[in-house]
Design a protein around this motif. Structure first.
Motif, short mmCIF file in Angstrom:
data_model
loop_
_atom_site.label_atom_id
_atom_site.label_comp_id
_atom_site.label_asym_id
_atom_site.label_seq_id
_atom_site.Cartn_x
_atom_site.Cartn_y
_atom_site.Cartn_z
N LEU A 1 0.81 -1.22 0.00
CA LEU A 1 0.00 0.00 0.00
C LEU A 1 0.84 1.28 0.00
O LEU A 1 0.39 2.32 -0.44
CB LEU A 1 -0.93 0.02 1.22
CG LEU A 1 -1.86 -1.20 1.33
CD1 LEU A 1 -2.58 -1.21 2.67
CD2 LEU A 1 -2.87 -1.22 0.20
N VAL B 1 -13.32 4.48 -8.22
CA VAL B 1 -13.00 3.44 -7.24
C VAL B 1 -12.38 2.20 -7.90
O VAL B 1 -11.44 1.61 -7.37
CB VAL B 1 -14.27 3.01 -6.46
CG1 VAL B 1 -13.94 1.96 -5.43
CG2 VAL B 1 -14.94 4.20 -5.80
N ILE C 1 -20.24 7.01 -5.36
CA ILE C 1 -20.63 7.49 -4.03
C ILE C 1 -21.77 6.62 -3.49
O ILE C 1 -21.79 6.25 -2.33
CB ILE C 1 -21.03 8.99 -4.06
CG1 ILE C 1 -19.82 9.85 -4.44
CG2 ILE C 1 -21.62 9.44 -2.73
CD1 ILE C 1 -18.70 9.89 -3.43
N LEU D 1 -14.75 -0.60 14.08
CA LEU D 1 -14.10 -0.73 12.78
C LEU D 1 -12.98 -1.78 12.81
O LEU D 1 -12.61 -2.32 11.77
CB LEU D 1 -13.51 0.62 12.34
CG LEU D 1 -14.53 1.74 12.08
CD1 LEU D 1 -13.82 3.09 11.95
CD2 LEU D 1 -15.32 1.46 10.82
N GLY E 1 -7.84 1.37 4.60
CA GLY E 1 -6.67 1.26 3.76
C GLY E 1 -5.69 2.36 4.12
O GLY E 1 -5.86 3.08 5.13
C1 HEM Z 1 -17.13 3.37 7.59
C2 HEM Z 1 -17.19 3.72 6.33
C3 HEM Z 1 -16.17 3.38 5.29
C4 HEM Z 1 -15.23 2.38 5.27
C5 HEM Z 1 -14.95 1.32 6.32
C6 HEM Z 1 -14.50 2.52 4.02
C7 HEM Z 1 -13.45 1.72 3.65
C8 HEM Z 1 -12.80 1.82 2.43
C9 HEM Z 1 -11.73 0.94 2.02
C10 HEM Z 1 -11.14 -0.19 2.84
C11 HEM Z 1 -11.35 1.32 0.78
C12 HEM Z 1 -10.27 0.68 -0.09
C13 HEM Z 1 -8.87 1.04 0.32
C14 HEM Z 1 -7.84 0.32 -0.51
O1 HEM Z 1 -8.19 -0.31 -1.49
O2 HEM Z 1 -6.66 0.35 -0.17
C15 HEM Z 1 -12.19 2.44 0.39
C16 HEM Z 1 -12.10 3.10 -0.81
C17 HEM Z 1 -12.87 4.16 -1.15
N1 HEM Z 1 -13.84 4.77 -0.37
FE1 HEM Z 1 -14.37 4.25 1.50
N2 HEM Z 1 -15.02 3.58 3.32
C18 HEM Z 1 -16.03 4.13 4.06
C19 HEM Z 1 -16.79 5.26 3.74
C20 HEM Z 1 -16.63 5.99 2.60
C21 HEM Z 1 -17.35 7.21 2.30
C22 HEM Z 1 -18.34 7.89 3.25
C23 HEM Z 1 -16.96 7.60 1.06
C24 HEM Z 1 -17.37 8.78 0.23
C25 HEM Z 1 -18.05 9.80 0.63
C26 HEM Z 1 -15.98 6.63 0.57
C27 HEM Z 1 -15.35 6.68 -0.65
C28 HEM Z 1 -14.37 5.80 -1.07
C29 HEM Z 1 -13.74 5.88 -2.38
C30 HEM Z 1 -14.05 6.91 -3.48
C31 HEM Z 1 -12.79 4.85 -2.42
C32 HEM Z 1 -11.87 4.49 -3.58
C33 HEM Z 1 -10.53 5.19 -3.49
C34 HEM Z 1 -9.63 4.86 -4.66
O3 HEM Z 1 -9.75 3.80 -5.24
O4 HEM Z 1 -8.77 5.70 -4.97
N3 HEM Z 1 -15.80 5.68 1.54
N4 HEM Z 1 -13.06 2.73 1.42
#
Ligand code: HEM
Length: 505
Positions: free
Chosen positions: A91, A118, A303, A365, A441
């Motif tokens: 990472l 994403v 989203i 979490l 992450g």
């Molecule tokens: C408790 C709530 C949440 C958890 C546990 C969570 C967890 C994660 C994890 C584990 C990843 C992937 C990291 C990786 O691949 O290394 C991720 C990616 C992402 N999350 Fe969340 N997330 C949460 C809430 C949110 C919210 C509220 C949003 C937007 C408003 C969001 C938007 C995104 C986006 C756009 C990605 C992709 C990033 C990329 O690929 O560059 N997430 N999330």
């Protein structure tokens, strides 16, 4: 017609066996691959390990094969990483090399072949999309602009739960009301819109379609066509449904929300408080020619899947743990009452003054990580990891749940004990400052939504505990916290009924 497909598939199967044997002999000589169970031609390890590669099954395999191991799932390589050092390598240190996402036939449909952010590969398009999304979604300014909205939505949840006579007696599935709240939290940010009730027809439609999208993408049903490409023709029916769901969603996003906002923008460019909402910024980027109309719609799609359910699952897990750990619940309530004063409703700026509540969020979490294997990473080119060769386009899973639940690194990890984050793990934050604990992450592809998710979790759980005594339904000692996993999420199997007895101040 189907016979023809079958004949083609069998011929293909034969050719693939021969090729696989030749290829694996050659490759075995060239590459020093990570350890793993012995693969058989065509199927690899698929029949041995099965479909359900959840975080617990993968942790068990790590105990057998080590912190890095390789599974051959048909023709796909799956590399599983289970130590903090190797997670850092994937990472952070080699974040560029391993910064892409795997694609498959189903995700290609839902993301228009990677036109989103994403699930797109690491590169120019991803960088641009992430930059364009940052200002409207992922800054402290956004938190300060929308926190009143989140507080208002949480207050409405409290009001509705209070108004329901069943809440205090037989109990209700609070999750249903929380789902409406999460849609409103995110639709206010995106479009300055909210849904009035759980019966709102547009909300019901969106909820059903998003649910279907999640089910189709998370299902193990299509694995055979993904692992063994020549079997793909048999997925035709499945993919047709995916396409229909995708078309319906995109058309709703477009006609009910994006077009509406565009019209409004032509006459009145701002929302009622005089500020732009997220889609106005995104449409500005489209006007400047930085992205196209499809990209705009896929941002909305992203989203809908990345923000709403992940946060909702985490709230649901937090609530379940608070019901099952009455001592923890009492402590949260005591902290809220003593820091804010009884009945004074928690707001976002209060959170830093509430360390125990923050510890409860962190512990939720940790133990109930919503995306326990992160979103799968991928290396576009041949790479090295932990002294092994990783063939190009391998799917890399970081078992983040195991990193945070491995007894070699944590004291009694299977216990829900928020105190650990005030005692022996006091320095550990959710932002990835310690590679044993990375629920969002870390590095380039880490979750940008953490900045919104943490305050929403704090406000919501805080308000529920402040205003209600949360208990299991009559006749039950605790609520059922059996887990259910999909391709990459971890949620509670049964949405729990919870008794919420209003407190009087
Ligand atoms: C408790 C709530 C949440 C958890 C546990 C969570 C967890 C994660 C994890 C584990 C990843 C992937 C990291 C990786 O691949 O290394 C991720 C990616 C992402 N999350 Fe969340 N997330 C949460 C809430 C949110 C919210 C509220 C949003 C937007 C408003 C969001 C938007 C995104 C986006 C756009 C990605 C992709 C990033 C990329 O690929 O560059 N997430 N999330």
């Amino acid at each position: 017609m189907d016979l023809l497909v079958l004949e083609k598939a069998l011929l293909g199967l034969f050719a693939a066996v021969t090729l696989a044997i030749v290829f694996s002999t050659l490759r075995g000589k060239r590459f020093k691959l990570p350890p793993g169970p012995l693969p058989v031609p065509i199927f690899g390890n698929w029949l041995q390990v099965g479909d359900d590669l959840n975080q617990r099954n993968l942790a068990a395999l790590a105990k057998k094969f080590g912190d890095i191991f390789l599974l051959r799932m048909g023709q796909r390589n799956l590399v599983v990483v289970s130590s903090p050092d190797l997670a850092r390598e994937v990472l952070h240190t080699q974040g560029v090399e391993f910064g892409s996402r795997t694609r498959n036939v189903v995700f290609d449909i839902f993301t228009g072949k990677g036109q989103d952010m994403v699930f797109t590969v690491y590169g120019e398009h991803w960088r641009k999309m992430r930059r364009i999304m940052t200002v409207p979604f992922f800054t402290n300014k956004v938190v300060q602009q929308y926190r009143y909205g989140w507080e208002d939505e949480a207050a409405r949840v409290v009001e509705d739960v209070r108004a329901n006579p069943k809440s205090a007696t037989e109990g209700i599935v609070i999750r249903r009301r929380l789902q409406l709240m999460m849609y409103n939290n995110m639709y206010r940010i995106m479009f300055d819109r909210r849904f009035e009730s759980e019966e709102d027809p547009l909300f019901l439609k969106l909820r059903a379609l998003n649910g279907e999208r999640s089910r189709l993408a998370q299902s193990f049903e299509y694995n055979y066509g993904d692992f063994i490409p020549i079997l793909r023709p048999f997925l035709r029916g499945y993919l047709k449904i995916c396409k229909e769901v995708k078309d319906m969603r995109i058309s709703i996003f477009k006609s009910y929300f994006v077009e509406e906002r565009k019209k409004l923008g032509n006459t009145k460019p701002t929302d009622t408080t005089g500020l732009k909402c997220a889609i106005d910024h995104i449409l500005d980027a489209e006007k400047k020619g930085e992205i196209n109309e499809d990209n705009v719609l896929y941002i909305v799609e992203n989203i809908n899947v990345a923000a709403i359910e992940t946060t909702l699952w985490s709230i649901e897990w937090g609530l379940a743990e608070l019901v099952n750990h009455q001592d923890v619940q009492r402590k949260v309530r005591a902290e809220l009452d003593s820091v804010l004063g009884p009945g004074v409703q928690i707001t976002e700026p209060d959170i830093p003054r509430l360390p125990y509540l923050q510890a409860v969020v962190k512990e939720t979490l940790r133990l109930r990580m919503a995306i326990p294997l992160l979103v799968p990473h991928m290396n576009l080119h041949d790479a090295k990891l932990g002294g092994f060769d990783i063939p190009a386009e391998s799917k890399i899973l970081v078992n983040a749940w195991w990193l945070a639940n491995n007894p070699a690194h944590w004291k009694n990890p299977d216990q829900f004990r928020p105190e650990r984050f005030l005692e022996e793990e006091a320095k550990v934050e959710a932002n990835g400052n310690d590679f044993r604990y990375i629920p969002f992450g870390v590095g380039r592809r880490s979750c940008p939504g953490i900045i919104l998710a943490l305050p929403i979790l704090g406000i919501t759980l805080g308000r529920l505990v402040q205003n209600f005594e949360l208990l299991p339904p009559p006749g039950m000692e605790r609520i059922d916290t059996t887990e259910k996993g999909g391709q990459f999420s971890l949620h509670i199997l049964k949405h729990s009924t919870v008794v919420a007895k209003p407190r009087s101040f």
